[in-house]
Design an enzyme around this catalytic site. Structure first.
Site, PDB file in Angstrom:
ATOM      1  N   LYS A  54      -8.285   9.463  37.393  1.00 52.73           N
ATOM      2  CA  LYS A  54      -8.800   8.763  38.577  1.00 52.73           C
ATOM      3  C   LYS A  54     -10.039   7.937  38.238  1.00 52.73           C
ATOM      4  O   LYS A  54     -10.265   6.865  38.817  1.00 52.73           O
ATOM      5  CB  LYS A  54      -9.121   9.750  39.702  1.00 52.73           C
ATOM      6  CG  LYS A  54      -8.002   9.903  40.687  1.00 52.73           C
ATOM      7  CD  LYS A  54      -6.904  10.831  40.253  1.00 52.73           C
ATOM      8  CE  LYS A  54      -5.640  10.256  39.768  1.00 52.73           C
ATOM      9  NZ  LYS A  54      -4.669  11.229  39.279  1.00 52.73           N
ATOM     10  N   GLY A 185       9.340   7.777  31.531  1.00 48.45           N
ATOM     11  CA  GLY A 185       9.166   8.631  32.709  1.00 48.45           C
ATOM     12  C   GLY A 185       8.456   7.884  33.819  1.00 48.45           C
ATOM     13  O   GLY A 185       7.295   7.473  33.659  1.00 48.45           O
ATOM     14  N   GLU A 208      12.973   4.821  33.096  1.00 45.86           N
ATOM     15  CA  GLU A 208      13.253   5.993  33.949  1.00 45.86           C
ATOM     16  C   GLU A 208      14.757   6.262  33.959  1.00 45.86           C
ATOM     17  O   GLU A 208      15.540   5.348  34.175  1.00 45.86           O
ATOM     18  CB  GLU A 208      12.716   5.726  35.371  1.00 45.86           C
ATOM     19  CG  GLU A 208      13.157   6.716  36.424  1.00 45.86           C
ATOM     20  CD  GLU A 208      12.781   8.162  36.113  1.00 45.86           C
ATOM     21  OE1 GLU A 208      11.599   8.449  35.916  1.00 45.86           O
ATOM     22  OE2 GLU A 208      13.707   9.009  36.075  1.00 45.86           O
ATOM     23  N   VAL A 242      16.472   7.147  27.207  1.00 48.67           N
ATOM     24  CA  VAL A 242      15.909   6.904  25.872  1.00 48.67           C
ATOM     25  C   VAL A 242      16.708   7.757  24.899  1.00 48.67           C
ATOM     26  O   VAL A 242      16.791   8.976  25.054  1.00 48.67           O
ATOM     27  CB  VAL A 242      14.417   7.288  25.831  1.00 48.67           C
ATOM     28  CG1 VAL A 242      13.871   7.179  24.410  1.00 48.67           C
ATOM     29  CG2 VAL A 242      13.616   6.401  26.771  1.00 48.67           C
ATOM     30  N   ALA A 273       5.879  10.642  29.372  1.00 48.33           N
ATOM     31  CA  ALA A 273       5.394  11.313  30.590  1.00 48.33           C
ATOM     32  C   ALA A 273       6.609  11.785  31.389  1.00 48.33           C
ATOM     33  O   ALA A 273       6.871  11.307  32.483  1.00 48.33           O
ATOM     34  CB  ALA A 273       4.528  10.352  31.399  1.00 48.33           C
ATOM     35  N   VAL A 274       7.333  12.729  30.773  1.00 44.48           N
ATOM     36  CA  VAL A 274       8.580  13.183  31.414  1.00 44.48           C
ATOM     37  C   VAL A 274       8.392  14.518  32.136  1.00 44.48           C
ATOM     38  O   VAL A 274       9.366  15.162  32.509  1.00 44.48           O
ATOM     39  CB  VAL A 274       9.724  13.301  30.379  1.00 44.48           C
ATOM     40  CG1 VAL A 274      10.098  11.946  29.830  1.00 44.48           C
ATOM     41  CG2 VAL A 274       9.353  14.268  29.257  1.00 44.48           C
ATOM     42  N   ASP A 317       0.242  25.781  37.855  1.00 45.63           N
ATOM     43  CA  ASP A 317       1.341  25.135  37.132  1.00 45.63           C
ATOM     44  C   ASP A 317       2.216  26.152  36.401  1.00 45.63           C
ATOM     45  O   ASP A 317       3.336  25.831  35.995  1.00 45.63           O
ATOM     46  CB  ASP A 317       0.782  24.153  36.081  1.00 45.63           C
ATOM     47  CG  ASP A 317       0.287  22.856  36.706  1.00 45.63           C
ATOM     48  OD1 ASP A 317       0.202  22.772  37.952  1.00 45.63           O
ATOM     49  OD2 ASP A 317      -0.027  21.923  35.942  1.00 45.63           O
ATOM     50  N   ALA A 325      -3.163  20.191  41.399  1.00 47.51           N
ATOM     51  CA  ALA A 325      -4.415  20.945  41.334  1.00 47.51           C
ATOM     52  C   ALA A 325      -4.704  21.683  42.642  1.00 47.51           C
ATOM     53  O   ALA A 325      -5.099  22.854  42.625  1.00 47.51           O
ATOM     54  CB  ALA A 325      -5.551  19.991  41.010  1.00 47.51           C
ATOM     55  N   HIS A 448     -11.665   2.472  65.837  1.00 44.24           N
ATOM     56  CA  HIS A 448     -11.161   1.110  65.619  1.00 44.24           C
ATOM     57  C   HIS A 448     -12.274   0.252  65.034  1.00 44.24           C
ATOM     58  O   HIS A 448     -13.403   0.344  65.498  1.00 44.24           O
ATOM     59  CB  HIS A 448     -10.698   0.495  66.938  1.00 44.24           C
ATOM     60  CG  HIS A 448     -10.276  -0.938  66.778  1.00 44.24           C
ATOM     61  ND1 HIS A 448      -9.059  -1.279  66.223  1.00 44.24           N
ATOM     62  CD2 HIS A 448     -10.921  -2.094  67.055  1.00 44.24           C
ATOM     63  CE1 HIS A 448      -8.966  -2.601  66.194  1.00 44.24           C
ATOM     64  NE2 HIS A 448     -10.076  -3.127  66.682  1.00 44.24           N
TER      65      HIS A 448
END
Ligand code: FAD
Length: 472
Positions: A54, A185, A208, A242, A273-274, A317, A325, A448
């Site tokens: 980020k 990926g 992909e 691939v 990044a699969v 994970d 996270a 607004h």
């Protein structure tokens, strides 16, 4: 220090799952140790995941905006120059600041942060290798929490070389902007890191295997994301497999197959990044009687995060569910409460997911297709072109789509592609957590002009559909 030091709770891993659990359990009065093999606490998220990605997305967005959008606002910049090493230094500063915060949180909370690689020895005992000299090599605890996270996965026959063929970890610190980055990926990690390097000047090709990118997204959102990223210059090869990679001294060839057709593309870096796989290597799970899923490798847990071995819990994970996270932290919070005798639950139906591309994408709950499988639904969609604040910002791509139960008007899912989607989704998550209806959101007064008015407007459409019985 005595051998076999004893704690109420030992947490293995100091990522967003582990450190949150350790700090909370210690706050509740337990004696807690958190064992971490890496020099810095914070896990994948803080060190090589959420935070550095980020930081680079923010920096690269500034560069990209300055190059492409400032002129529309009447701002002349002159010649822009990229100082990549300064950008990387800033990213490193953000990471080290936050990991230091985690260290302080644990230390000030009286959690023993122990450096080393932990292994279950059975009977509530954990051994630690590679730790500090003045620390014992074995510890005991009434409860043990496994929070060892995940590691990057590779397709069969493809392996990382850390230079030409890399994982997200290396793609967060390239010393130069690649000329052509090939991303294998089209999931959120590939799209986010692909966006970073695209904005900094690389050609980026995303390969992909599936027909569309970012599997799991609402189909309408996924199509729009692909179209908008392609407009920025990202090249997509979807439905493409691939079949091999051949690194050379200065480039790398990637062999592709789409139906009967084959093709070779060349780039100077390949980001694989699969997906990620649970990090169970060397943990001693089998000896300790901790069951894993033979297909996915995840540690199997019940709804209270208990593994098959008494006194051993697992979260984040390492277990099934979205590898995110905030999901790990929510589970860590729950386990800390459970081991201190409280009740706890994690509402798996209301875990948001965000892709920090431009535009951002955020979702929570059921997609329109998944909701329709369960019964009649109402769908309310509202484009950012109709939002005054979005017009002022010149950021009108995208829409908010809310899916509600046709009979009860209860919100079932929210899908946002557009400016500030990552922040706007919080309102929808809260609505789902409280079992709110589309009418509740539509009747809630929104400031607004704000982007959040798009959520209110989409809710109004969904609720009118329910009222008129126009369910799909
Ligand atoms: P981890 O954070 O992986 O922590 C596990 C820790 O355990 C590590 O520090 C590891 O060193 C330690 N460990 C492992 N084995 C042992 C052992 N035997 N002994 C001692 N210590 C051990 N998620 C989001 O929600 N938002 C995002 O924007 C986001 N961006 C991401 C970007 C990238 C590039 C990547 C790779 C991931 C991203 N994620 C994001 C996913 C997020 O990082 C993970 O879901 C999260 O870190 C999982 O937390 P965890 O506590 O389960 O494990």
């Amino acid at each position: 220090m005595a051998a076999d030091e004893k704690f109420d709770l030992i947490v293995i891993g100091s990522g967003p799952g582990g450190y949150v659990a350790a700090a909370r359990a210690a706050r509740a009065g337990l004696s807690v140790a958190c064992i971490e093999k890496d020099e810095r606490p914070g896990g994948t998220c803080l060190n090589v995941g959420c935070i550095p990605s980020k930081a680079l997305l923010e920096s690269s967005a500034h560069y990209h905006l300055a190059r492409t959008r400032f002129a529309v606002h009447g701002i002349e910049t002159g010649t822009l120059r990229l100082d990549l090493s300064a950008m990387m230094k800033r990213k490193e500063g953000v990471v080290s600041g936050l990991t230091e915060n985690v260290r302080q949180l644990l230390e000030s909370g009286k959690v023993a942060l122990i450096r080393g690689t932990a292994r279950l020895e059975g009977g509530g005992t954990v051994s630690v290798v590679g730790g500090e000299r003045n620390r014992p090599a074995r510890y005991r605890a009434d409860s043990i929490l496994l929070a060892t996270g995940s590691v990057p996965a590779t397709p069969p026959d493809i392996s990382f070389d850390g230079d030409r063929v890399v994982s997200s970890t290396e793609a967060l610190c390239f010393a130069d902007v690649p000329r052509h980055l090939i991303v294998i990926g089209g999931g959120y990690i590939g799209l986010e890191l692909g966006s970073v390097w695209l904005r900094l000047g690389a050609k980026v090709t995303v390969v992909e295997m599936l027909p569309g990118i970012a599997a799991g997204l609402d189909a309408q959102v996924s199509r729009m994301l692909q179209r908008l990223l392609a407009k920025q210059g990202m090249v997509f090869k979807t439905g493409t497999r691939v079949t091999g990679i051949k690194p050379a001294a200065k480039s790398v060839g990637v062999f592709l197959e789409k139906g009967e057709a084959t093709e070779t593309i060349r780039g100077d870096r390949v980001l694989v990044a699969v997906g990620r796989k649970p990090n169970t290597a060397g943990l001693g799970l089998k000896d300790a009687g901790v069951e894993t899923d033979p297909k996915t490798g995840h540690v199997v847990v019940d709804d209270r995060f208990k593994t098959s071995a008494g006194g051993i819990y697992a979260i984040g994970d390492l277990v099934a569910g979205p590898a995110l996270a905030h999901k790990a932290s929510a589970e860590g919070t729950a386990v800390a409460d459970l081991v201190t005798g409280k009740t706890a639950r994690v509402n798996t139906a209301a875990i948001p997911a965000v892709i920090y591309t431009d535009p951002e994408v955020a979702m929570v709950g059921l997609t329109e297709a998944a909701a329709k499988e369960r019964g009649k639904v109402c769908v309310g969609t509202y484009p950012f072109t109709g939002i005054g604040r979005a017009r002022c910002a010149g950021d009108t791509d995208g829409f908010v789509k809310l899916v509600s139960d046709a009979a009860t008007d209860r919100l079932l899912g929210a899908h946002i592609i557009g400016p500030r989607a990552s922040e706007l989704i919080a309102e929808c998550v809260l609505a789902m957590e409280f079992g709110a209806s589309a009418e509740d959101i539509a009747r809630t007064v929104h400031s607004h002009p704000t982007f959040s008015e798009a959520v209110m407007e989409a809710a109004e459409t969904a609720y009118r559909c329910a009222e008129k019985g126009e369910a799909r």
